[in-house]
Design a protein around this motif. Structure first.
Motif, PDB file in Angstrom:
ATOM      1  N   LEU A  63      40.446  27.361   7.680  1.00 20.27           N
ATOM      2  CA  LEU A  63      39.569  27.569   9.072  1.00 20.27           C
ATOM      3  C   LEU A  63      38.184  26.852   8.840  1.00 20.27           C
ATOM      4  CD1 LEU A  63      40.279  31.187   9.485  1.00 20.27           C
ATOM      5  CD2 LEU A  63      41.319  29.379  10.646  1.00 20.27           C
ATOM      6  N   GLU A  64      37.443  26.856   9.809  1.00 21.48           N
ATOM      7  CA  GLU A  64      36.061  26.377   9.873  1.00 21.48           C
ATOM      8  C   GLU A  64      35.449  26.661  11.228  1.00 21.48           C
ATOM      9  OE1 GLU A  64      35.774  21.881   9.581  1.00 21.48           O
ATOM     10  OE2 GLU A  64      36.373  21.895   7.421  1.00 21.48           O
ATOM     11  N   THR A  65      34.315  27.279  11.200  1.00 20.25           N
ATOM     12  CA  THR A  65      33.389  27.544  12.229  1.00 20.25           C
ATOM     13  C   THR A  65      32.129  26.630  12.518  1.00 20.25           C
ATOM     14  OG1 THR A  65      32.092  29.043  11.118  1.00 20.25           O
ATOM     15  CG2 THR A  65      34.087  29.886  12.223  1.00 20.25           C
ATOM     16  N   VAL A  66      32.252  25.447  11.645  1.00 19.27           N
ATOM     17  CA  VAL A  66      31.168  24.516  11.692  1.00 19.27           C
ATOM     18  C   VAL A  66      31.480  23.327  12.922  1.00 19.27           C
ATOM     19  CG1 VAL A  66      31.586  22.562  10.334  1.00 19.27           C
ATOM     20  CG2 VAL A  66      29.514  23.588   9.895  1.00 19.27           C
TER      21      VAL A  66
ATOM     22  N   LEU B 166      31.146  22.144  -2.852  1.00 19.22           N
ATOM     23  CA  LEU B 166      31.652  23.283  -1.917  1.00 19.22           C
ATOM     24  C   LEU B 166      31.343  22.548  -0.377  1.00 19.22           C
ATOM     25  CD1 LEU B 166      30.306  26.353  -3.195  1.00 19.22           C
ATOM     26  CD2 LEU B 166      32.376  25.744  -3.359  1.00 19.22           C
ATOM     27  N   LYS B 167      32.469  22.315   0.414  1.00 15.60           N
ATOM     28  CA  LYS B 167      32.092  21.628   1.663  1.00 15.60           C
ATOM     29  C   LYS B 167      31.466  22.786   2.826  1.00 15.60           C
ATOM     30  CE  LYS B 167      34.573  19.122   5.190  1.00 15.60           C
ATOM     31  NZ  LYS B 167      35.595  19.627   6.151  1.00 15.60           N
ATOM     32  N   LYS B 168      30.738  22.634   3.464  1.00 17.38           N
ATOM     33  CA  LYS B 168      30.352  23.664   4.418  1.00 17.38           C
ATOM     34  C   LYS B 168      31.348  23.977   5.279  1.00 17.38           C
ATOM     35  CE  LYS B 168      26.733  23.225   7.494  1.00 17.38           C
ATOM     36  NZ  LYS B 168      25.433  22.683   7.987  1.00 17.38           N
ATOM     37  N   ASN B 169      31.836  25.342   5.597  1.00 15.24           N
ATOM     38  CA  ASN B 169      32.857  25.454   6.553  1.00 15.24           C
ATOM     39  C   ASN B 169      32.530  26.769   7.376  1.00 15.24           C
ATOM     40  OD1 ASN B 169      33.201  27.887   4.736  1.00 15.24           O
ATOM     41  ND2 ASN B 169      35.191  27.194   4.203  1.00 15.24           N
TER      42      ASN B 169
END
Length: 68
Positions: free
Chosen positions: A57-60, A3-6
């Motif tokens: 989407l990503e907020t990282v 699981l890639k951090k997003n």
């Protein structure tokens, strides 16, 4: 599958706080709807949201984020 951090740091803090409030409201009103609060708590804790992945989407922020 890894699981890639997003979910970013502030996003995960907000998710955990809101999820905890939902769980507390469920306990206060003696309702099973409080279980819905587990979703934001878990996604905030593991910094991964499957809905974000679905919509790409990503907020990282890779430059200012905490280490894995």
């Amino acid at each position: 599958m890894i699981l890639k951090k997003n979910v970013g740091y502030m996003d995960s803090i907000i998710r955990v706080i809101l999820g905890t409030l939902i769980i507390a409201a469920g306990l206060y009103y003696d309702s099973y709807w409080g279980f819905i609060g587990l979703i934001p708590v878990i996604t905030g804790a593991i910094s991964f949201c499957p809905i974000y992945r679905l919509f790409k989407l990503e907020t990282v922020n890779p430059n200012a984020e905490r280490a894995n």
